[in-house]
Every structure is written in structure tokens, then in C-alpha cells.
Scaffold this motif. Sequence first.
Motif, PDB file in Angstrom:
ATOM      1  N   VAL A 121       0.827  -1.212   0.000  1.00  9.23           N
ATOM      2  CA  VAL A 121       0.000   0.000   0.000  1.00  9.23           C
ATOM      3  C   VAL A 121       0.861   1.261   0.000  1.00  9.23           C
ATOM      4  O   VAL A 121       0.359   2.361  -0.238  1.00  9.23           O
ATOM      5  N   ARG A 122       2.164   1.091   0.266  1.00  9.89           N
ATOM      6  CA  ARG A 122       3.075   2.227   0.303  1.00  9.89           C
ATOM      7  C   ARG A 122       4.492   1.713   0.048  1.00  9.89           C
ATOM      8  O   ARG A 122       4.940   0.779   0.688  1.00  9.89           O
ATOM      9  N   PHE A 123       5.172   2.351  -0.894  1.00  7.08           N
ATOM     10  CA  PHE A 123       6.562   1.998  -1.184  1.00  7.08           C
ATOM     11  C   PHE A 123       7.464   2.952  -0.404  1.00  7.08           C
ATOM     12  O   PHE A 123       7.332   4.169  -0.537  1.00  7.08           O
ATOM     13  N   VAL A 124       8.340   2.388   0.418  1.00  2.53           N
ATOM     14  CA  VAL A 124       9.229   3.176   1.266  1.00  2.53           C
ATOM     15  C   VAL A 124      10.656   3.029   0.727  1.00  2.53           C
ATOM     16  O   VAL A 124      11.086   1.915   0.424  1.00  2.53           O
ATOM     17  N   PRO A 125      11.390   4.125   0.596  1.00  2.01           N
ATOM     18  CA  PRO A 125      12.771   4.028   0.108  1.00  2.01           C
ATOM     19  C   PRO A 125      13.593   3.059   0.957  1.00  2.01           C
ATOM     20  O   PRO A 125      13.462   3.023   2.188  1.00  2.01           O
ATOM     21  N   HIS A 126      14.403   2.257   0.283  1.00  2.00           N
ATOM     22  CA  HIS A 126      15.283   1.304   0.959  1.00  2.00           C
ATOM     23  C   HIS A 126      16.522   1.092   0.097  1.00  2.00           C
ATOM     24  O   HIS A 126      16.511   1.390  -1.095  1.00  2.00           O
ATOM     25  N   VAL A 127      17.556   0.568   0.703  1.00  2.00           N
ATOM     26  CA  VAL A 127      18.759   0.223  -0.039  1.00  2.00           C
ATOM     27  C   VAL A 127      18.572  -1.208  -0.516  1.00  2.00           C
ATOM     28  O   VAL A 127      18.477  -2.143   0.294  1.00  2.00           O
ATOM     29  N   ALA A 128      18.475  -1.375  -1.830  1.00  2.00           N
ATOM     30  CA  ALA A 128      18.255  -2.705  -2.400  1.00  2.00           C
ATOM     31  C   ALA A 128      19.479  -3.580  -2.163  1.00  2.00           C
ATOM     32  O   ALA A 128      20.621  -3.124  -2.256  1.00  2.00           O
ATOM     33  N   VAL A 129      19.233  -4.844  -1.851  1.00  2.00           N
ATOM     34  CA  VAL A 129      20.306  -5.812  -1.624  1.00  2.00           C
ATOM     35  C   VAL A 129      21.166  -5.956  -2.877  1.00  2.00           C
ATOM     36  O   VAL A 129      22.358  -6.217  -2.789  1.00  2.00           O
ATOM     37  N   THR A 130      20.576  -5.754  -4.034  1.00  2.00           N
ATOM     38  CA  THR A 130      21.260  -5.987  -5.311  1.00  2.00           C
ATOM     39  C   THR A 130      21.994  -4.768  -5.859  1.00  2.00           C
ATOM     40  O   THR A 130      22.493  -4.816  -6.968  1.00  2.00           O
ATOM     41  N   THR A 131      22.080  -3.682  -5.102  1.00  2.00           N
ATOM     42  CA  THR A 131      22.704  -2.467  -5.628  1.00  2.00           C
ATOM     43  C   THR A 131      23.995  -2.127  -4.893  1.00  2.00           C
ATOM     44  O   THR A 131      24.182  -2.510  -3.741  1.00  2.00           O
ATOM     45  N   SER A 132      24.835  -1.394  -5.562  1.00  2.00           N
ATOM     46  CA  SER A 132      26.052  -0.884  -4.925  1.00  2.00           C
ATOM     47  C   SER A 132      25.828   0.541  -4.419  1.00  2.00           C
ATOM     48  O   SER A 132      26.725   1.135  -3.832  1.00  2.00           O
ATOM     49  N   LEU A 133      24.638   1.074  -4.636  1.00  2.00           N
ATOM     50  CA  LEU A 133      24.308   2.437  -4.215  1.00  2.00           C
ATOM     51  C   LEU A 133      23.932   2.457  -2.734  1.00  2.00           C
ATOM     52  O   LEU A 133      23.251   1.559  -2.251  1.00  2.00           O
ATOM     53  N   ALA A 134      24.361   3.480  -2.018  1.00  3.30           N
ATOM     54  CA  ALA A 134      24.118   3.558  -0.578  1.00  3.30           C
ATOM     55  C   ALA A 134      22.828   4.293  -0.225  1.00  3.30           C
ATOM     56  O   ALA A 134      22.308   4.130   0.872  1.00  3.30           O
ATOM     57  N   GLU A 135      22.310   5.103  -1.159  1.00  2.00           N
ATOM     58  CA  GLU A 135      21.121   5.898  -0.856  1.00  2.00           C
ATOM     59  C   GLU A 135      19.858   5.042  -0.990  1.00  2.00           C
ATOM     60  O   GLU A 135      19.727   4.260  -1.931  1.00  2.00           O
ATOM     61  N   PRO A 136      18.920   5.189  -0.056  1.00  4.27           N
ATOM     62  CA  PRO A 136      17.666   4.431  -0.170  1.00  4.27           C
ATOM     63  C   PRO A 136      16.751   5.023  -1.247  1.00  4.27           C
ATOM     64  O   PRO A 136      16.620   6.242  -1.351  1.00  4.27           O
TER      65      PRO A 136
END
Length: 168
Positions: A11-26
Motif C-alpha cells: 500500500v506504500r513503497f518506502v525508500p530502501h537500499v536494495a540488496v542488489t545495488t552498490s548504491l548507498a542511498e535508499p
Amino acid sequence: MLHFSEDPTIVRFVPHVAVTTSLAEPYVWAVGHERCPDYWFPRACPRAMAWVGPRTTEEDRVRIIGAGCGDRVHAVEYCWLQAMREVELFAYRLPEGEFRPIGDPPHAVVATVPVEPLGPPEPVGDLFELHERAGIQLRVLPNLWSFWNEVTASSLEFSGIRLRNARR
């Protein structure tokens, strides 16, 4: 903007750091219409995709995609066919206002604030039918690595998703 998920209860997408990314920002991740076919797969399914771009040579097009076989090919491994038949995949429509392109060239869009879907998720349906209707060749291979190596050394445009899950 669309987000694809096997979970129909978000019902709501919350910013997160994806396990599959090298990016640190959510981020909240989504894609525009042109990148939707990249996600017509079970989430964990490794896939190698190639398509004709402005710098693609006719030789690479014929060698990798095939003569008369369209402009795009997706490859998966045999062991993922059953999951592709059985997965229930949903598309969430998201408001464009909070998203900005990411990648060079851009391959997705991201938001840094929570995002609520514009309505309930829509079932995507049969993944094989989606590929067929879109004119995308779906190739099934014992493993992806030989194909991936050919694609990445060619003049085709390409994307690989969840390749860490591919057979060695």
C-alpha cells in the motif's frame, strides 16, 4: 511509472537500499514503459536481454538476435521455466512526480520519499504471452554465460538482471 512485484498487498513503497545495488542511498525503484519487459519475470530469475540500438551493426543483430526475429531477445535458463509459468506478477502504477532517472544511460527511475500506488496492483498475466505480444524473442538456454558474453561484446544494447542467480 510502474513497479513489478509478486506481492499484491503493498500500500506504500518506502525508500530502501536494495540488496542488489552498490548504491548507498535508499530509493523506491520503478521503470517507464520502455523498460517494463525487463521485469516480466519472477523476481529472482536471472535474465540476459539484448536489443537493437542506434549503434547496433547488422552483423551483430543477425548473429545474436537472428534474421527476421525482431529487435529484442530475452534469455533465461531452463530451470526457470516452471517459475515463469506459475508466478503471479503484479504491476503497480506510481505517480511520476517524485521520480527521477537513474543510471547512465538511465535504466530506471527512483524516488527518495515514500510513494503510494495510484490504485490496486494489476495482474500482469501470462509472461510468455506478454513476450509474444511484444514481439520479444524468449530464448531458453542451459546457462546464460555464453550468451551474456556474446551480447556484452557486441554492438547491441543489453541488460542483465539477477545474473548472480545464474548457473555457473
